[in-house]
Design a protein around this motif. Structure first.
Motif, PDB file in Angstrom:
ATOM      1  N   ARG A 196       0.967  -1.195  -0.024  1.00 13.61           N
ATOM      2  CA  ARG A 196       0.017   0.028   0.110  1.00 13.61           C
ATOM      3  C   ARG A 196       0.865   1.209  -0.073  1.00 13.61           C
ATOM      4  O   ARG A 196       2.295   1.074   0.410  1.00 13.61           O
ATOM      5  N   SER A 197       0.426   2.406  -0.356  1.00 15.04           N
ATOM      6  CA  SER A 197       1.073   3.678  -0.520  1.00 15.04           C
ATOM      7  C   SER A 197       0.733   4.312   0.661  1.00 15.04           C
ATOM      8  O   SER A 197      -0.142   4.514   1.183  1.00 15.04           O
ATOM      9  N   SER A 198       1.974   5.079   1.034  1.00 14.02           N
ATOM     10  CA  SER A 198       1.293   5.867   2.445  1.00 14.02           C
ATOM     11  C   SER A 198       0.865   7.001   1.997  1.00 14.02           C
ATOM     12  O   SER A 198       0.745   7.552   0.815  1.00 14.02           O
ATOM     13  N   PRO A 199       0.044   7.824   2.794  1.00 16.42           N
ATOM     14  CA  PRO A 199      -0.230   7.616   4.305  1.00 16.42           C
ATOM     15  C   PRO A 199      -0.956   6.278   4.507  1.00 16.42           C
ATOM     16  O   PRO A 199      -2.085   6.211   3.493  1.00 16.42           O
ATOM     17  N   HIS A 200      -0.748   5.396   5.374  1.00 15.73           N
ATOM     18  CA  HIS A 200      -1.705   4.328   5.829  1.00 15.73           C
ATOM     19  C   HIS A 200      -2.716   4.550   6.684  1.00 15.73           C
ATOM     20  O   HIS A 200      -3.459   3.632   7.036  1.00 15.73           O
ATOM     21  N   LEU A 201      -3.010   5.807   7.243  1.00 14.63           N
ATOM     22  CA  LEU A 201      -4.075   6.112   8.000  1.00 14.63           C
ATOM     23  C   LEU A 201      -4.985   7.308   7.057  1.00 14.63           C
ATOM     24  O   LEU A 201      -4.307   7.852   6.255  1.00 14.63           O
TER      25      LEU A 201
END
Ligand code: SF4
Ligand code: SF4
Lengths: 453, 348
Positions: free
Chosen positions: B11-16
């Motif tokens: 997955r690509s940041s941001p993860h939040l």
């Protein structure tokens, strides 16, 4: 318009975001040592700059702390043996970036005492700045806050620049991570000692340690440790992401802005992470090298989260097994959730720049549909650099990458993730920006090559 | 090496991610509009209800049809089109013929939104595009007002409501006569001021017990519902603040010059569509600027134009045109108010 404001006790900057911190799981857990794995993988390039050059042969026995590779230039650092054992081979190993990079494989002796026998004490007070800079390089210490930039290079500012203020970054504004928090709480004296070393090397007059107000125990520990050192102050700052970014922290603590494309040295500042200084403060006076670091392993995907002291080169898979990774773990992120990359393989080793390992489980995945930009301005209000991510995003969709750079300062974006975080349309803005920068770089490379021919 | 090999997923940041989503914002705007719609029904009866149902129904159907036609699948799920329907109905006279409402709803969505490319691409507030079209096409029907709190409002439709398609509505005098004993001039407070120089009791204005467009009468209720949005951060507080502030200042100046001719600030704020416009239409994110300074300019501009039209123009009300002009100006405002980027010579 004012862009930073000063409250009575806590400073902060005007923009950015404050995501849920998720630090409570590990913030109170003391640092524990991870056992040595059966095989350590020590990449020769764990830092920004030239890779280190091996000085050991296969089958050679090494003692813990002994140099095993020398610096490959000025912007490079040596490597030290993280354990007493035997060099298995020097061969390519998977790296975090997804490619293969040369690494030294070391088999620790299970029965060795693993005491650090290497090293000899020295008196930093008697050392000149140049000697100190050399000594810092010899420790192999790099920015442990994630950047992994060789620390000694920062101690030699460009010609004509004088550093008056040392900034110590104890913000740890990324959610989940508690590495720096534990280091400040448990090793405040080492942090202060490290700060004195860099101040001396730089000839700086003062040091400000910025710590976010969600770590009161760390602030208290540091305040006790700075007593008697008038040039060093501890400044509490309000918790807000990305306060720990170099440029932002300089703005918050010194009210200076680093010019676009410039260095902190351009405004007379040098920024060091607390963990970096703690290692420096501990290692340099004993003439030792960096062989381990604190890593927060946490997230919904592990059952035994904690702050672990890990030997450099510990394979990620092994470290995660010690932290009881769950079977429904779905993605593993090195560093914090806002900026950390997801790893492609668990066979990569923990290196100098890894602040934490964050494991998500399958349940955390939120299926989210991407809507068009509704121009809600949330991203504009969040961007710490005052860029216009909304407009940048619209231009990216139209593939007008050059306009993004020329008119909307794409190059200044440091991919902090605030804009993507707040976007109610779930537009992967940061991903767009990375792609756009990449395309621009390639285009530029092409025209340069064309001119050269 | 031992087992435990979770499949890692890239997955690509941001993860939040924040929980706020487009659908959530739209849902809150709808919640905030519901009390205003309920008040419209309370004040004007089943005709207002029929108007709301028609407008929302036609808006949703139009977007559903056109988005599928464009091959994008239905986009009504985000809820924004429901807001357009409610806002349109709230800005129309209570007894506005339903067939005309349907035309206005179609125009709002088809011309005001889908033609531009759907959500996020519309240059103007879609409801106001429909309203402006209706004003031009049916100038007399859109100024035919009926009294508030008519006795028979829940038992009978206002006769104009049920006008058969393509016909003009019948005169309303007889219905109005049986509706209420008091004299009713058929005029809104703004019209009374403009054409007869008669002021309305500010108390009645604030509560909404006056004639007017179905959902614009109760200034206090609208302001309360609007503040809910602002507190939940679902709308930018600076827009209503700037718009109401500049309208108040401008009318203060006019009133000081000639109190007999120009109403005071309180009347300006409480009358007509200003409250609804400032809280619910000017705040339409898509058609407003994104820069912090731009938003102030945009809001102030709309407040000022509203007062200028009301006081100097031929029309009693100017909110609609003021907002449409503000929408039109917002790209320019945006480009002249780009924030100064960190490290580009702001401060040292
Ligand atoms: S990722 Fe770039 S554009 Fe987005 S908020 Fe951070 S600096 Fe601004
Ligand atoms: S946060 Fe997303 S939807 Fe809002 S303006 Fe920025 S890009 Fe557009």
């Amino acid at each position: 318009m004012t862009i930073s404001w000063f409250g009575n006790s806590s400073r902060t900057f005007g923009r950015g975001v404050h995501p849920p911190e998720h630090k409570e799981q590990t913030a109170g857990l003391p640092i524990r040592r991870l056992p040595f794995p059966p095989l350590l993988i020590v990449p020769l390039s764990q830092h920004t700059g030239a890779p280190a050059v091996p000085i050991v042969r296969e089958r050679q026995e090494v003692v813990r702390g002994e140099p095993i590779a020398r610096a490959g230039g000025f912007v490079s650092v040596p490597m030290h043996a993280p354990a007493t054992g035997v060099i298995d081979r020097i061969a390519p190993a998977p790296s975090v970036k997804g490619d293969l990079a040369l690494a030294i494989f070391l088999k620790p002796y299970p029965s060795a005492s693993q005491e650090i026998l290497y090293g000899a004490p020295r008196d930093i007070e008697k050392m000149s700045p140049d000697e100190l800079i050399q000594a810092v390089q010899d420790t192999g210490v790099v920015g442990l806050g994630g950047a992994a930039f060789p620390t000694h290079v920062k101690l030699k500012p460009p010609e004509g620049r004088r550093i008056d203020a040392v900034i110590v970054n104890g913000c740890e504004c990324e959610p989940y991570l508690t590495t720096d928090h534990r280091v400040m709480a448990e090793q405040p004296a080492e942090v202060i000692h490290g700060a004195r070393i860099v101040m001396k090397a730089l000839g700086a007059e003062r040091t400000i340690i910025g710590v976010e107000d969600n770590k009161p125990d760390a602030i208290a520990a540091l305040e006790r440790a700075v007593q008697g050192f008038d040039a060093i102050t501890v400044q509490r700052v309000q918790a807000r992401y990305p306060q720990g970014a170099e440029k932002i922290l300089i703005q918050v603590l010194l009210d200076r802005q680093v010019p676009s494309g410039g260095l902190p040295a351009d405004v007379g500042a040098a920024v060091f992470n607390v963990a970096t200084l703690a290692q420096l403060g501990e290692l340099l006076p004993r003439r030792q090298g960096l062989i381990e670091r604190v890593v927060t392993i946490t997230g919904p995907g592990v059952d035994k989260p904690g702050n672990y002291m890990a030997a450099l080169g510990t394979p990620l898979r092994w470290a995660l097994e010690q932290a009881a990774i769950r079977h429904d773990a779905s993605s593993v992120i090195l560093g914090g959730p806002m900026m950390g990359p997801a790893v492609a393989s668990l066979d990569v080793p923990l290196t100098k720049g890894v602040t934490g390992v964050l494991v998500f489980s399958r349940e955390d995945k939120q299926a989210s549909r991407v809507y068009p930009c509704i121009r809600c301005a949330a991203c504009v209000a969040a961007c710490p650099l005052h860029l216009n991510p909304s407009r940048l995003g619209l231009l990216a969709l139209k593939e007008r990458y050059e306009e993004m750079e020329l008119d909307f300062h794409l190059k200044d974006c440091f991919e902090c993730g605030c804009c993507s975080y707040v976007c109610p349309s779930r537009i992967p803005l940061v991903q767009y920006f990375r792609l756009a920068k990449q395309v621009n770089r390639e285009r530029k490379g092409k025209t340069d090559a064309g001119r050269g021919a | 090496m031992p087992a435990a090999a979770p499949e890692v997923e890239l997955r690509s940041s941001p993860h939040l991610h924040t929980r706020r989503s487009v659908a959530m914002i739209m849902r809150h705007v709808i919640y905030a509009l519901l009390p205003v719609a309920a008040a419209a029904v309370w004040f004007f009866g089943i005709s207002a209800l029929a108007s709301l149902v028609t407008a929302v129904g036609v808006c949703v159907a139009t977007e559903n049809f056109l988005s599928r036609l464009a091959g994008r699948g239905s986009t009504v799920g985000d809820g924004s089109v429901v807001i357009t329907g409610i806002l349109l109905a709230l800005t129309l006279p209570p007894g506005f013929p339903l067939w005309m409402t349907a035309v206005g709803a179609f125009v709002s969505v088809a011309l005001g939104k889908m033609l531009f490319g759907g959500l996020g691409a519309n240059a103007f507030n879609p409801a106001l595009v429909g309203r402006a079209f209706l004003q031009a096409a049916f100038p007399s029907a859109i100024t035919a007002y009926t009294p508030v709190l008519a006795r028979n409002r829940f038992s009978e439709f206002i006769p104009a409501t049920l006008t058969p398609p393509f016909l003009q509505p019948p005169p309303l005098d007889r219905w109005i006569a049986q509706a209420r004993v008091d004299a009713f001039s058929g005029a809104t407070p703004l019209m009374q001021w403009k054409f007869d120089g008669a002021a309305t009791d500010p108390f009645a204005l604030g509560l909404g017990a006056v004639a007017g467009s179905a959902g614009e009468t109760s200034a206090v209720l609208i302001a309360l519902c609007g503040c809910y949005l602002l507190v939940r951060k679902m709308a930018d507080w600076r827009i209503p603040a700037a718009m109401l502030g500049s309208a108040a200042l401008a009318s203060l100046a006019f009133h000081a010059m000639n109190p007999a001719r120009y109403p005071d600030a309180l009347f300006t704020l409480l009358s007509g569509g200003l409250m609804l416009g400032a809280f619910f239409m000017a705040t339409d994110m898509v058609a407003s600027p994104v820069t912090p300074r731009g938003v102030w300019i945009y809001g102030s501009l709309m407040g000022l134009i509203t007062v200028l039209i009301r006081n100097l123009g031929g029309l009693p009300e100017g909110v609609m045109y003021a907002i449409l002009l503000g929408n039109a100006a917002s790209p320019i405002i945006d480009s002249v108010t780009q924030p100064r980027v960190y490290g580009h010579g702001g401060r040292k």
